[in-house]
Design a protein around this motif. Structure first.
Motif, mmCIF file in Angstrom:
data_model
loop_
_atom_site.group_PDB
_atom_site.id
_atom_site.type_symbol
_atom_site.label_atom_id
_atom_site.label_comp_id
_atom_site.label_asym_id
_atom_site.label_seq_id
_atom_site.Cartn_x
_atom_site.Cartn_y
_atom_site.Cartn_z
ATOM 1 N N ILE A 1 -6.977 -25.937 -20.900
ATOM 2 C CA ILE A 1 -8.172 -26.346 -20.151
ATOM 3 C C ILE A 1 -7.772 -26.589 -18.703
ATOM 4 N N SER A 2 -8.639 -26.263 -17.784
ATOM 5 C CA SER A 2 -8.318 -26.474 -16.374
ATOM 6 C C SER A 2 -8.237 -27.965 -16.063
ATOM 7 N N ILE B 1 -10.719 -31.509 -16.973
ATOM 8 C CA ILE B 1 -10.256 -32.780 -17.549
ATOM 9 C C ILE B 1 -10.547 -33.933 -16.590
ATOM 10 N N LEU B 2 -10.324 -33.707 -15.307
ATOM 11 C CA LEU B 2 -10.611 -34.750 -14.327
ATOM 12 C C LEU B 2 -12.106 -35.068 -14.306
ATOM 13 N N LYS C 1 -14.022 -38.659 -14.787
ATOM 14 C CA LYS C 1 -14.859 -39.131 -13.682
ATOM 15 C C LYS C 1 -16.308 -39.352 -14.107
ATOM 16 N N GLY C 2 -16.711 -38.697 -15.206
ATOM 17 C CA GLY C 2 -18.114 -38.670 -15.597
ATOM 18 C C GLY C 2 -18.652 -40.007 -16.072
ATOM 19 N N ILE D 1 -2.346 -34.512 -16.313
ATOM 20 C CA ILE D 1 -2.999 -35.395 -15.349
ATOM 21 C C ILE D 1 -1.975 -36.379 -14.804
ATOM 22 N N ASP D 2 -1.970 -36.551 -13.500
ATOM 23 C CA ASP D 2 -1.094 -37.533 -12.882
ATOM 24 C C ASP D 2 -1.447 -38.921 -13.391
ATOM 25 N N ALA D 3 -0.435 -39.667 -13.831
ATOM 26 C CA ALA D 3 -0.674 -40.981 -14.440
ATOM 27 C C ALA D 3 -1.296 -41.960 -13.449
ATOM 28 N N ALA D 4 -0.907 -41.883 -12.183
ATOM 29 C CA ALA D 4 -1.479 -42.785 -11.170
ATOM 30 C C ALA D 4 -2.967 -42.521 -10.989
#
Length: 487
Positions: free
Chosen positions: A175-176, A180-181, A185-186, A210-213
């Protein structure tokens, strides 16, 4: 022939030989409504007069629960009209459930996977359980994952979350990242129950996609929006009134076991996470241990327990604290405060501690000047002990390799490493009452030396594969107090 095909033939045979009344000899009613509603929503169970009919013979073939119910007469399950009362499912998914007994392939969706999984588990229909599990493992999408988790949670099918986690881990790279972001965010995520947030974090969050921060920022935002009951609403109001600015930490505690804290930087952990107080001491230790390949475990536990790892009583410490070589060249006495008094008897040699400082640990010891009658040099630090150094008349830090320390007198202080002066301070030397703190980090390969006059120096690039010992070069007419070398 598959199970569904066998059921189709059997149901066709029954339809051709039995009347409608005989074929549909059991009725299910839903007059009590659906008992499973989202605990976050103020929704009354839906009451309906819809009924679903079925053949008890077909039901008994696949469900030992139905078989037992019909065998025992199931009087406790009947309503006033003689129908089997269903109070934990709504008519639509229950009808799909019953159709499976007739050989009709179930049309599973993100909306009915929860009740179907629940019914298959309740009535022990193993074939339908496998079909539901396959759907969760193979037929989900990024747009359906949260609705599926919601319906599973509403129907208490938390065991099925394992299939969802497996799907997220397998599909994370397919998945892009933008999709996922967008999920995190949703609004759907921001309003999700903490159980659902935990599953998403343990799924997508366990990967490096995904970056953990960045993920932590999404979770922070969720924690400041999510409400859990009336008590949480009151906390939210307090926050708006600036009476309790950290009210959201309670929400973070719900998901602390699922968030990948170990993927955050050490700086973020120490400056943003740990100060919030959302982690237990044990969790903090495990996270720091993971970040340092296990090296901080003993040190962290020592900080919590506040116990010496070398010795407990000064009266028994002398032989353990210093090595045998050159031991007779010094006068050493235990003090009431737990330190050791060290004075040179005349020979200019080095006294070595018996503590072997090895890789993966952090060591600290303190030297205090008790008596200083002249301006001779005194030296303290650490060395690798060998025969040449046992009898050498050299200050600590003067040897060509693996030698680090501070050389001081009343008017000067030198920080020396491997025969070279790294830093020189003057005229602030040492005096009676001066103390020097030495801290060797055998994880990062650093030695920090600091004095009571705010003088300090940090040696770097130390070979932690070597075994070092705290060492002391004490000149005549100088007495030191040496603290326990602590881990």
């Amino acid at each position: 022939m598959s199970q569904i095909e066998c059921l189709q033939l059997f149901s066709q045979h029954l339809s051709s030989t039995l009347s409608d009344e005989e074929l549909n000899d059991v009725t299910f009613s839903f007059n009590r409504g659906n008992a499973y509603v989202d605990e976050k929503q103020d929704v009354e169970p839906v009451v309906t007069s819809v009924t679903v009919k079925a053949n008890r013979g077909l039901l008994c073939v696949l469900s030992p629960v139905f078989r037992s119910m019909f065998k025992n007469g199931m009087k406790e399950s009947l309503d006033k009209c003689g129908a089997v009362a269903i109070d934990d499912a709504s008519p639509e998914p229950f009808k799909v459930f019953i159709e499976y007994f007739y050989g009709i392939a179930p049309q599973i969706t993100a909306q009915n996977i929860g009740p179907l999984t629940y019914l298959a588990e309740k009535y022990l229909v193993s074939g339908l359980q496998k079909i539901c599990g396959k759907f969760l493992s193979q037929s989900m999408s990024i747009s359906s994952i949260i609705p599926i988790l919601i319906t599973l949670h509403v129907h208490r099918q938390h065991n099925s979350f394992a299939h969802c986690r497996q799907w997220m881990v397998q599909q994370a790279t397919q998945i892009s990242v933008d999709e996922i972001l967008a999920l995190f965010k949703g609004d759907t995520f921001l309003s999700s129950h903490h159980v659902i947030v935990g599953v998403l974090l343990s799924g997508f969050g366990s990967t490096d996609v995904i970056d953990a921060a960045l993920l932590w920022q999404f979770v922070l935002k969720w924690s400041q929006i999510y409400k859990h009951g009336d008590e949480q609403k009151e906390e939210h109001q307090k926050a708006n009134a600036s009476e309790n600015p950290l009210w959201f930490c309670k929400n973070l505690m719900f998901i602390r076991k699922d968030f990948p804290f170990y993927r955050l930087s050490m700086h973020t952990l120490c400056t943003e996470i740990i100060p919030l107080g959302i982690l237990t001491q044990e969790m903090s230790i495990e996270i720091l241990t993971h970040k340092t390949n296990g090296y901080y475990r003993m040190f962290s536990r020592h900080c919590i327990e506040h116990k010496s790892l070398i010795y407990d009583k000064p009266s028994t410490s002398i032989g353990m604290q210093f090595a045998e070589h050159n031991f007779d060249k010094f006068t050493i006495n235990a003090q009431q405060n737990g330190t050791l008094s060290v004075a040179n008897t005349g020979a200019h040699v080095t006294l070595f501690s018996s503590v072997a400082m090895t890789a993966g640990n952090v060591y600290e010891w303190t030297v205090c000047v008790d008596r200083l009658d002249n301006a001779n040099w005194q030296s303290f630090g650490m060395d690798v002990v060998d025969d040449a150094r046992k009898g050498a008349n050299n200050w600590i830090g003067s040897h060509a390799t693996h030698s680090y320390g501070v050389r001081a007198r009343t008017s000067n202080v030198y920080f020396s490493a491997n025969g070279q002066n790294k830093h020189h301070l003057t005229p602030d030397g040492i005096a009676v009452g001066s103390y020097i703190v030495l801290r060797y980090n055998a994880i990062e390969g650093t030695l920090r030396v600091s004095t009571d006059k705010q003088q300090f120096w940090t040696f770097t690039g130390i070979d932690t594969k070597q075994t070092f010992s705290p060492s002391f070069y004490v000149n005549q007419q100088c007495t030191l107090s040496v603290s326990d070398v602590r881990l």
